[in-house]
Design an enzyme around this catalytic site. Structure first.
Site, PDB file in Angstrom:
ATOM      1  N   LYS A 266      22.801   2.719  43.269  1.00  0.00           N
ATOM      2  CA  LYS A 266      22.972   2.325  41.571  1.00  0.00           C
ATOM      3  C   LYS A 266      24.712   1.805  41.328  1.00  0.00           C
ATOM      4  O   LYS A 266      25.496   1.482  42.088  1.00  0.00           O
ATOM      5  CB  LYS A 266      24.569   3.796  41.996  1.00  0.00           C
ATOM      6  CG  LYS A 266      24.951   3.964  40.516  1.00  0.00           C
ATOM      7  CD  LYS A 266      25.650   5.066  39.977  1.00  0.00           C
ATOM      8  CE  LYS A 266      26.402   5.659  39.286  1.00  0.00           C
ATOM      9  NZ  LYS A 266      27.288   6.374  39.390  1.00  0.00           N
ATOM     10  N   ASP A 271      30.875   2.105  33.398  1.00  0.00           N
ATOM     11  CA  ASP A 271      31.260   3.685  33.603  1.00  0.00           C
ATOM     12  C   ASP A 271      32.218   4.527  32.428  1.00  0.00           C
ATOM     13  O   ASP A 271      32.782   4.720  32.464  1.00  0.00           O
ATOM     14  CB  ASP A 271      30.553   4.529  34.534  1.00  0.00           C
ATOM     15  CG  ASP A 271      29.955   6.287  34.075  1.00  0.00           C
ATOM     16  OD1 ASP A 271      30.186   6.490  33.333  1.00  0.00           O
ATOM     17  OD2 ASP A 271      29.982   7.058  34.824  1.00  0.00           O
ATOM     18  N   LYS A 278      34.844  10.028  29.457  1.00  0.00           N
ATOM     19  CA  LYS A 278      35.811   9.814  29.960  1.00  0.00           C
ATOM     20  C   LYS A 278      37.270   9.863  29.065  1.00  0.00           C
ATOM     21  O   LYS A 278      37.125   9.470  29.106  1.00  0.00           O
ATOM     22  CB  LYS A 278      36.195   9.046  31.156  1.00  0.00           C
ATOM     23  CG  LYS A 278      34.585   9.239  32.390  1.00  0.00           C
ATOM     24  CD  LYS A 278      34.541   8.143  33.244  1.00  0.00           C
ATOM     25  CE  LYS A 278      33.238   7.936  34.250  1.00  0.00           C
ATOM     26  NZ  LYS A 278      33.149   9.049  34.807  1.00  0.00           N
ATOM     27  N   ASP A 289      31.852   1.693  39.515  1.00  0.00           N
ATOM     28  CA  ASP A 289      30.608   2.666  39.572  1.00  0.00           C
ATOM     29  C   ASP A 289      29.244   1.803  40.115  1.00  0.00           C
ATOM     30  O   ASP A 289      28.315   2.484  39.815  1.00  0.00           O
ATOM     31  CB  ASP A 289      30.093   3.216  38.578  1.00  0.00           C
ATOM     32  CG  ASP A 289      29.368   4.672  38.083  1.00  0.00           C
ATOM     33  OD1 ASP A 289      29.350   5.020  39.521  1.00  0.00           O
ATOM     34  OD2 ASP A 289      29.406   5.076  37.316  1.00  0.00           O
ATOM     35  N   ASP A 348      27.588  11.571  31.263  1.00  0.00           N
ATOM     36  CA  ASP A 348      28.402  10.708  31.716  1.00  0.00           C
ATOM     37  C   ASP A 348      27.750  10.858  33.646  1.00  0.00           C
ATOM     38  O   ASP A 348      27.903  10.913  34.248  1.00  0.00           O
ATOM     39  CB  ASP A 348      29.901  11.380  32.129  1.00  0.00           C
ATOM     40  CG  ASP A 348      30.587  10.440  32.666  1.00  0.00           C
ATOM     41  OD1 ASP A 348      29.950   9.673  33.426  1.00  0.00           O
ATOM     42  OD2 ASP A 348      31.330  11.594  32.833  1.00  0.00           O
ATOM     43  N   GLU A 350      25.402  10.477  34.460  1.00  0.00           N
ATOM     44  CA  GLU A 350      24.106   8.966  33.897  1.00  0.00           C
ATOM     45  C   GLU A 350      24.124   8.235  35.101  1.00  0.00           C
ATOM     46  O   GLU A 350      22.168   7.661  35.367  1.00  0.00           O
ATOM     47  CB  GLU A 350      24.675   7.304  32.964  1.00  0.00           C
ATOM     48  CG  GLU A 350      25.641   6.359  34.003  1.00  0.00           C
ATOM     49  CD  GLU A 350      27.105   7.209  34.732  1.00  0.00           C
ATOM     50  OE1 GLU A 350      27.422   8.075  34.388  1.00  0.00           O
ATOM     51  OE2 GLU A 350      27.456   6.728  35.838  1.00  0.00           O
ATOM     52  N   ARG A 352      22.666   9.642  38.045  1.00  0.00           N
ATOM     53  CA  ARG A 352      21.011   9.634  38.599  1.00  0.00           C
ATOM     54  C   ARG A 352      20.056   9.046  37.740  1.00  0.00           C
ATOM     55  O   ARG A 352      18.125   9.915  38.212  1.00  0.00           O
ATOM     56  CB  ARG A 352      21.036  11.177  38.508  1.00  0.00           C
ATOM     57  CG  ARG A 352      21.480  12.052  37.401  1.00  0.00           C
ATOM     58  CD  ARG A 352      21.852  13.843  37.562  1.00  0.00           C
ATOM     59  NE  ARG A 352      23.636  13.436  37.829  1.00  0.00           N
ATOM     60  CZ  ARG A 352      24.273  14.579  37.778  1.00  0.00           C
ATOM     61  NH1 ARG A 352      23.807  15.513  37.516  1.00  0.00           N
ATOM     62  NH2 ARG A 352      25.489  14.490  38.371  1.00  0.00           N
TER      63      ARG A 352
HETATM   64  N1  BES Z   1      30.396   7.098  38.174  1.00  0.00           N
HETATM   65  C1  BES Z   1      30.307   8.672  38.087  1.00  0.00           C
HETATM   66  C2  BES Z   1      31.515   9.772  39.261  1.00  0.00           C
HETATM   67  C3  BES Z   1      32.592   8.531  39.898  1.00  0.00           C
HETATM   68  C4  BES Z   1      33.827   9.971  40.008  1.00  0.00           C
HETATM   69  C5  BES Z   1      33.038   7.842  40.503  1.00  0.00           C
HETATM   70  C6  BES Z   1      34.785   8.694  40.371  1.00  0.00           C
HETATM   71  C7  BES Z   1      34.277   6.752  41.263  1.00  0.00           C
HETATM   72  C8  BES Z   1      35.150   8.011  41.038  1.00  0.00           C
HETATM   73  C9  BES Z   1      29.758   9.498  37.739  1.00  0.00           C
HETATM   74  O1  BES Z   1      28.775   8.977  36.425  1.00  0.00           O
HETATM   75  C10 BES Z   1      30.013  10.349  36.946  1.00  0.00           C
HETATM   76  O2  BES Z   1      30.783  10.563  35.712  1.00  0.00           O
HETATM   77  N2  BES Z   1      29.831  12.138  37.606  1.00  0.00           N
HETATM   78  C11 BES Z   1      30.326  12.967  36.662  1.00  0.00           C
HETATM   79  C12 BES Z   1      28.854  14.362  36.573  1.00  0.00           C
HETATM   80  C13 BES Z   1      29.241  14.823  35.701  1.00  0.00           C
HETATM   81  C14 BES Z   1      29.463  14.851  35.186  1.00  0.00           C
HETATM   82  C15 BES Z   1      28.478  16.730  35.992  1.00  0.00           C
HETATM   83  C16 BES Z   1      31.833  13.947  37.124  1.00  0.00           C
HETATM   84  O3  BES Z   1      31.842  13.821  38.612  1.00  0.00           O
HETATM   85  O4  BES Z   1      32.022  14.287  36.670  1.00  0.00           O
HETATM   86 ZN    ZN Z   2      28.723   6.516  37.111  1.00  0.00          ZN
HETATM   87 ZN    ZN Z   3      28.931   9.009  34.574  1.00  0.00          ZN
END
Ligand code: BES
Ligand code: ZN
Ligand code: ZN
Length: 507
Positions: A266, A271, A278, A289, A348, A350, A352
């Site tokens: 990834k 992000d 966020k 990210d 968010d 994204e 996947r």
């Molecule tokens: N890039 C984030 C995940 C992340 C969180 C990386 C903390 C590093 C530190 C990812 O894209 C994300 O935002 N995931 C969401 C998924 C949810 C929206 C289903 C999350 O973890 O809240």
């Molecule tokens: Zn992300």
């Molecule tokens: Zn995200």
């Protein structure tokens, strides 16, 4: 690193600094008599009295005056109890030595090898671990202050004081250094600010790597991704004024392009969360990210240096996740490269979407085995904390082999369950084949499980490094910031792939 040589006697050590391992029973070490006769009995007393600390990971620096005019001081390295000394403890101990060397600005060092010997760690492993640990410990985050950066070079010369066969030691030391340097490169990519590391920048880096190591390289730009119908990565990129890139590197080890291990990363260079934005505090740090992409590139650097007998394809989906009037919206339906449609419930989620297309492409490029690595979910942090990488797999033997590699490198990986019920929830949508956000309960599994929908029957491991890719506090083998996690485990897995496969009668 300029010089690598051996000397058999303390009289002829040419560095200013000599590194010596110590424990309570050091006097049983081969060469101890020569040590005492050259440096004097008082050192034995210092060890007994505790002035030289033999405790695990304790460092003691002592100036010395001897007939050897080069030698200015000894760095004693406490090894603790020999019975409990492991490769990982020794790696971490050398990490602390690296930090100390940085403070001392010592780049020419000598290591008395026999002083570190302890069953079951053999001499070549000590040489490997010393280079790896010192190299990783030495690392400093490049900064953008008006003062100049300290160079990240370490060990201009190393000299082993030893009776052992130097050629093998040198070879092991060099591989250890390759591992450390590659981890450090991955760390620097993670640490780069997002305005200086965009998707095209990441692609440029990959092209340079390909040139250096003779990989086949392909960079797909936005128009080409549109042509191919890569709706996942394009959906994420829609809010951005910067183009996406799909990066592919191939390391061809054999005539036949078979038994190919695919590494999929990834590469979200920033992000924001998109329209599912966020909160401001969680956005800070999202420059990291692209930690999965960095891990893949770091592992490829090791592959390029060590040239294992194993075919590898690396695929990285690179874009940022931004907001504009054209950005993807919650409720959008996305058609991925595989043809599968996705209901976007959360922009968010994204990573996947990017990985879906990258995995499909890796399979098309001949990957017979897949490892995807991504800072995918906050859920993995809730479940496992900041020191364990969460994993999913569809193949027990394949996963078991990967765990063996991770134990060798000392990087914790913990497998999580992916049940039929989880899959049902990923496939639940009134209007599409899949949804990208089934819920916040145990959602590390939904993130990885979503990627699994595109993997289908290929043996696969998913690595969620959201907790481990970036360290808040630093540790013995590195400072805070990018950790380069999974670089060493993926490279070790590739290096030992055939052997691990045979041990398990194939995957
Ligand atoms: N890039 C984030 C995940 C992340 C969180 C990386 C903390 C590093 C530190 C990812 O894209 C994300 O935002 N995931 C969401 C998924 C949810 C929206 C289903 C999350 O973890 O809240
Ligand atoms: Zn992300
Ligand atoms: Zn995200």
């Amino acid at each position: 690193m300029k010089i690598l040589k051996e000397t058999k006697a303390f009289e002829t050590v040419t560095s200013e600094l000599l590194i010596i391992g110590v424990r309570k029973n050091s006097n049983q070490v081969k060469g101890w008599e020569q040590f005492i006769s050259f440096f004097g009995d008082s050192f034995e007393e210092f060890i007994k009295s505790g002035d030289i600390d033999t405790g695990s990971k304790k460092l003691t620096k002592i100036p010395v005056i001897t007939s050897n005019q080069n030698l200015k001081r000894i760095l004693f390295v406490g090894l603790g109890d020999q019975k409990t000394l492991t490769d990982q403890i020794l790696r971490e101990t050398f990490g602390l030595v690296g930090k100390e060397l940085k403070k001392l600005k010592a780049t020419n060092i000598s290591i008395w090898l026999e002083s570190f010997t302890a069953a079951p760690i053999d001499e070549n492993d000590i040489a490997f671990l010393s280079a790896e640990g010192i190299g990783m410990g030495y690392y400093t985050i490049p900064h953008y202050k008006t003062t100049s950066n300290e160079p990240n070079t370490y060990i201009e010369s190393v000299e082993f004081v030893t009776e052992a066969d130097i050629d093998e030691l040198v070879a092991s030391f060099k591989v250890g250094k390759v591992y450390a340097d590659s981890v450090n490169e991955a760390r620097s990519l993670v640490n780069k600010p997002p305005n200086l590391l965009t998707a095209p920048d990441l692609a440029d880096y990959a092209v340079e790597l390909a040139k250096q190591y003779d990989f086949e390289v392909e960079i797909l730009n936005k128009a080409e991704l549109e042509e191919l119908g890569m709706g996942g990565i394009l959906a994420v990129n829609r809010g951005s004024s910067i183009e996406p890139r799909l990066i592919t590197l191939k390391y061809k080890a054999t005539e036949e392009w078979d038994q190919v291990v695919g590494l999929v990363g990834k590469g979200v260079t920033y992000d924001t969360g998109g329209y599912s934005i966020k909160p401001k505090a969680s956005m800070v740090g999202m420059k990291g990210d692209m930690g999965g992409a960095a891990a893949v590139l770091g592992a490829m650097r090791i592959v390029g240096e060590t040239r294992p007998d194993q075919n590898v394809v690396a695929v990285i989906g690179a874009t940022d996740n931004m907001i504009s009037s054209d950005a993807m919206k919650p409720d959008d339906i996305i058609t991925t490269y595989s043809g599968k449609t996705v209901e976007n419930l959360n922009s968010d989620a994204e990573g996947r979407l990017v990985l879906a297309d990258a995995v499909t492409y890796a399979k098309q490029q001949g990957a017979n085995y897949l490892i995807d690595v991504a800072t995918l979910t906050g859920g993995v942090i809730t479940a496992l904390g900041f020191d364990k990488t969460g994993a999913l797999s569809n193949n027990e033997a394949f996963f078991d082999a990967f765990i063996e590699a991770s134990i060798e490198t000392g990087e914790f990986v913990w497998g999580m369950p992916l049940t039929e019920n989880d899959k049902k929830r990923i496939r639940k949508s009134d209007v599409a084949d899949l949804n990208n956000s089934p819920g916040s309960d145990g959602h590390m599994i939904f993130g990885g499980g979503f990627v699994g929908e595109f993997v289908e029957n290929t043996p696969w491991i998913h690595l969620d490094i959201a907790g481990t890719s970036d360290s808040k506090s630093g540790n013995d083998i590195g400072p805070k910031g990018g950790t380069g996690v999974m670089v060493r485990t993926m490279a070790t897995f590739i290096e030992r792939f055939q052997e691990l496969q045979q041990e398990r009668n194939s995957f």
